[in-house]
Design an enzyme around this catalytic site. Structure first.
Site, PDB file in Angstrom:
ATOM      1  N   TYR A   1      24.443  31.420  44.354  1.00  0.00           N
ATOM      2  CA  TYR A   1      25.161  32.566  44.921  1.00  0.00           C
ATOM      3  C   TYR A   1      24.226  33.763  45.104  1.00  0.00           C
ATOM      4  O   TYR A   1      23.434  34.103  44.227  1.00  0.00           O
ATOM      5  CB  TYR A   1      26.321  32.953  43.998  1.00  0.00           C
ATOM      6  CG  TYR A   1      27.019  34.229  44.394  1.00  0.00           C
ATOM      7  CD1 TYR A   1      27.957  34.235  45.414  1.00  0.00           C
ATOM      8  CD2 TYR A   1      26.729  35.433  43.754  1.00  0.00           C
ATOM      9  CE1 TYR A   1      28.603  35.409  45.788  1.00  0.00           C
ATOM     10  CE2 TYR A   1      27.362  36.611  44.114  1.00  0.00           C
ATOM     11  CZ  TYR A   1      28.292  36.587  45.138  1.00  0.00           C
ATOM     12  OH  TYR A   1      28.920  37.746  45.510  1.00  0.00           O
TER      13      TYR A   1
ATOM     14  N   HIS B   1      25.552  47.714  52.349  1.00  0.00           N
ATOM     15  CA  HIS B   1      27.016  47.730  52.466  1.00  0.00           C
ATOM     16  C   HIS B   1      27.689  48.240  51.202  1.00  0.00           C
ATOM     17  O   HIS B   1      28.816  48.758  51.251  1.00  0.00           O
ATOM     18  CB  HIS B   1      27.546  46.349  52.882  1.00  0.00           C
ATOM     19  CG  HIS B   1      27.910  45.425  51.767  1.00  0.00           C
ATOM     20  ND1 HIS B   1      27.052  44.471  51.263  1.00  0.00           N
ATOM     21  CD2 HIS B   1      29.060  45.293  51.054  1.00  0.00           C
ATOM     22  CE1 HIS B   1      27.658  43.796  50.303  1.00  0.00           C
ATOM     23  NE2 HIS B   1      28.869  44.272  50.150  1.00  0.00           N
TER      24      HIS B   1
ATOM     25  N   ARG C   1      47.952  68.336   5.953  1.00  0.00           N
ATOM     26  CA  ARG C   1      48.136  67.300   4.939  1.00  0.00           C
ATOM     27  C   ARG C   1      47.701  65.925   5.428  1.00  0.00           C
ATOM     28  O   ARG C   1      47.101  65.141   4.689  1.00  0.00           O
ATOM     29  CB  ARG C   1      49.603  67.255   4.499  1.00  0.00           C
ATOM     30  CG  ARG C   1      49.801  66.470   3.225  1.00  0.00           C
ATOM     31  CD  ARG C   1      51.241  66.105   2.907  1.00  0.00           C
ATOM     32  NE  ARG C   1      52.265  67.017   3.391  1.00  0.00           N
ATOM     33  CZ  ARG C   1      53.562  66.701   3.430  1.00  0.00           C
ATOM     34  NH1 ARG C   1      53.961  65.482   3.041  1.00  0.00           N
ATOM     35  NH2 ARG C   1      54.461  67.553   3.874  1.00  0.00           N
TER      36      ARG C   1
ATOM     37  N   ASN D   1      38.833  42.820  47.692  1.00  0.00           N
ATOM     38  CA  ASN D   1      37.768  41.928  48.151  1.00  0.00           C
ATOM     39  C   ASN D   1      38.345  40.618  48.678  1.00  0.00           C
ATOM     40  O   ASN D   1      37.905  39.529  48.311  1.00  0.00           O
ATOM     41  CB  ASN D   1      36.779  41.687  46.998  1.00  0.00           C
ATOM     42  CG  ASN D   1      35.471  41.080  47.430  1.00  0.00           C
ATOM     43  OD1 ASN D   1      35.031  40.104  46.817  1.00  0.00           O
ATOM     44  ND2 ASN D   1      34.827  41.613  48.435  1.00  0.00           N
TER      45      ASN D   1
ATOM     46  N   ALA E   1      41.053  39.153  48.003  1.00  0.00           N
ATOM     47  CA  ALA E   1      41.620  38.385  46.883  1.00  0.00           C
ATOM     48  C   ALA E   1      40.581  37.587  46.120  1.00  0.00           C
ATOM     49  O   ALA E   1      40.938  36.813  45.230  1.00  0.00           O
ATOM     50  CB  ALA E   1      42.759  37.481  47.333  1.00  0.00           C
ATOM     51  N   ASN E   2      39.303  37.788  46.420  1.00  0.00           N
ATOM     52  CA  ASN E   2      38.259  37.195  45.575  1.00  0.00           C
ATOM     53  C   ASN E   2      38.282  37.876  44.212  1.00  0.00           C
ATOM     54  O   ASN E   2      38.320  37.219  43.173  1.00  0.00           O
ATOM     55  CB  ASN E   2      36.892  37.370  46.251  1.00  0.00           C
ATOM     56  CG  ASN E   2      35.746  36.916  45.372  1.00  0.00           C
ATOM     57  OD1 ASN E   2      35.779  35.816  44.824  1.00  0.00           O
ATOM     58  ND2 ASN E   2      34.730  37.756  45.232  1.00  0.00           N
ATOM     59  N   GLN E   3      38.297  39.200  44.214  1.00  0.00           N
ATOM     60  CA  GLN E   3      38.441  39.966  42.979  1.00  0.00           C
ATOM     61  C   GLN E   3      39.935  40.263  42.788  1.00  0.00           C
ATOM     62  O   GLN E   3      40.392  41.385  42.975  1.00  0.00           O
ATOM     63  CB  GLN E   3      37.632  41.260  43.063  1.00  0.00           C
ATOM     64  CG  GLN E   3      36.143  41.049  43.245  1.00  0.00           C
ATOM     65  CD  GLN E   3      35.371  42.352  43.331  1.00  0.00           C
ATOM     66  OE1 GLN E   3      35.782  43.383  42.798  1.00  0.00           O
ATOM     67  NE2 GLN E   3      34.231  42.317  44.005  1.00  0.00           N
TER      68      GLN E   3
END
EC number: 4.3.1.23
Length: 523
Positions: free
Chosen positions: A60, A89, A303, A432, A434-436
């Site tokens: 990756y 980016h 106290r 992202n 739906a990656n994150q």
């Protein structure tokens, strides 16, 4: 001939750096040196990465696109462009920049992670991080734009731009310098990205870790002030030390409570202004039955101070334990295991959930401790509760002078503002593509925690000014009967802040004292 500044002490970075060492480097009080074993690990890691590249492994961010574009394979000839575009980016941050020390703490956190030898970063990249930390400069990094899930991609991308000479720097006083001027003034070589250097630099929890590091350091100072001021409050209000007895904490042995009680007892040692006898030592007879002028026990803001302060200290201790692990961890993805058992491992060490949860917990503790200080101010300034002191601690004619009335309301407003925001970590939002799909929001949690720490400092500053006035009103300018520790504290405050003889604007004094409290513990 100009006197030469003494050389800064060196912190040698191998596998572990503690929080005090880290803050010393971040605040410019020490320089960082890479230990030979760490240098060897990093060289070996870079060599393993080279083998991965030669073998055209599917890795990756090296042979793929990023995020949900990881299903796009990239040819080896485009690796440099891929790394450059990653920075381009991601450098989309907005908002005010991190302060000088915090930005440097972020740089240090990234260096410590890479120095574990599992990121494949080039030797030149590591050298650029060290050079920046050993200069008097910091990167100008926008504080907003990271969800703390794939690490702190956005702020770290701005750090990379700075190292390349394409982003701005900050000098120690916060002045902003353009990239070329920063490189010249710091005598820095511009960063040249190779292989996966960009991903190694941006993929980690370093921004939230850097912010949390500065938070921890500030909280230690403020916690010390909270103890010292509570002890002085007891002297001003004829408080009873029975509630701080060691025997009570031994029966409920939370470390923070025991520590707070012991320190409170030490601060009032030698005082003639506190009540030391134990209530139950008194035997009652028929003539004693009825209402007494004062209760035999103090209000909870005195106290129960060991329990309230102690719980906060235990929360800070947990925060520091987690932070120490995070600071010395590999938070990259993928990683290149030092044992070479596999070419690379893909996972989620960049997820900042630990820092998110501990920052939220610390923010809650800070709000509770600020609430204690605000209630102490309220009791000290209320003539119905302060055991004979003038209303709002004024010195002139009542009504004509209002004393600390305005400052007391400010303390209430500050506490209300602290209570207006809750934990960040529970508000995960999918992003992202739906990656994150779960995110930590750890950097937001750490930033919000810092804002609350600053408000706590301002409330403590108001309490300190009130207590200096109250001690002199109660005990005279000579502070008769006040403990040695209490006298030193009031005298130190009086070196900068004169008594409130007649009403005057206090805003600048509160702000100046709050800054001091964040940076230095009491005498």
């Amino acid at each position: 001939m100009l006197a030469m500044s003494p050389p800064k002490p060196a912190v040698e970075l191998d596998r572990h750096i503690d929080l005090d060492q880290a803050h010393a480097v971040a605040s410019g009080g020490a320089r960082i040196v890479l230990a030979p074993p760490a240098r060897d690990r990093c060289r070996a890691s870079e060599a393993r990465l080279g083998a991965v590249i030669r073998e055209a492994r599917h890795v990756y961010g090296l042979t793929t696109g990023f995020g949900p574009l990881a299903n796009r394979l990239i040819s080896g000839e485009n690796v440099r462009t891929l790394q450059a575009n990653l920075v381009h980016h991601l450098a989309s941050g907005v908002g005010p920049v991190l302060d000088w020390t915090t930005a440097r703490a972020m740089v240090l956190a990234r260096l410590v992670s890479i120095a574990q030898g599992a990121s494949g970063a080039s030797e030149g990249t590591i050298a650029r991080l060290i050079d920046l930390l050993n200069s008097e400069l910091a990167p100008a990094v926008p504080s907003r734009g990271t969800v703390g899930a794939s690490g702190d991609l956005t702020p770290l991308a701005h750090m990379v731009l700075c190292l390349q000479g394409r982003g701005d720097f900050l000098d120690r006083d916060g002045t902003r310098l353009d990239g070329a001027e920063g490189l010249r003034r710091g005598r820095l070589q511009p960063l040249d990205l190779s292989h996966r250097d960009a991903l190694a630099l941006v993929n980690g929890t370093s921004a939230m870790t850097g912010i949390a590091l500065v938070n921890a350091h500030a909280c230690r100072h403020l916690g010390n002030w909270a103890v010292a001021l509570t002890a002085l409050l007891a002297e001003c209000l004829r408080g009873r030390t029975e509630a701080w007895a060691a025997a009570l904490s031994d029966l409920r042995p939370h470390p923070g409570q025991k520590d707070a009680a012991a320190r409170l007892r030490a601060r009032v040692d030698g005082s003639a202004r506190v009540v030391r006898h134990v209530i139950a030592e008194r035997r009652l007879d028929a003539g004693d039955i009825g209402t007494e002028p004062e209760a035999g026990q103090d209000a909870y803001s005195l106290r129960c101070a060991p329990q309230v302060l102690g719980a906060g200290f235990d929360t800070l201790a947990w925060h520091d334990r987690v932070l120490t692990i995070e600071l010395n961890a590999v938070t990259d993805n993928p990683v290149f295991p030092p044992d070479g058992s596999v070419p690379a491992l893909h996972g989620g060490n960049f997820m900042g959930q630990h820092v998110a949860l501990t920052s939220d917990a610390l923010a809650t503790a800070v709000t509770v401790l600020a609430g204690l200080a605000e209630r102490q101010i309220a009791r000290l300034t209320d003539e119905r509760l302060n055991r004979g002191l003038p209303p709002f601690l004024h010195r002139g004619p009542a009504g004509l002078n209002s004393g600390f009335m305005g400052a007391q309301v400010t303390a209430t407003a500050l506490l209300a503002e602290m209570r207006a925001t809750g934990p960040a970590s529970i508000h995960s939002i999918s992003t992202n593509a739906a990656n994150q799909d779960v995110v930590s929001l750890g950097t937001i949690a750490a930033r919000l925690c810092r804002e609350k720490i600053d408000r706590w400092a301002e409330i403590l500053a108001i309490l300190a000014l009130c207590l200096a006035q109250a001690a002199e009103l109660r005990c005279g300018s000579g502070l008769d009967g006040v403990s040695p520790a209490g006298k030193k504290l009031v005298q130190a405050l009086r070196e900068q802040f004169p008594p409130l003889e007649t009403d005057r604007p206090l805003g600048q004094e509160i702000a100046a004292l709050a800054t001091h409290l964040l940076q230095q513990s009491p005498v």
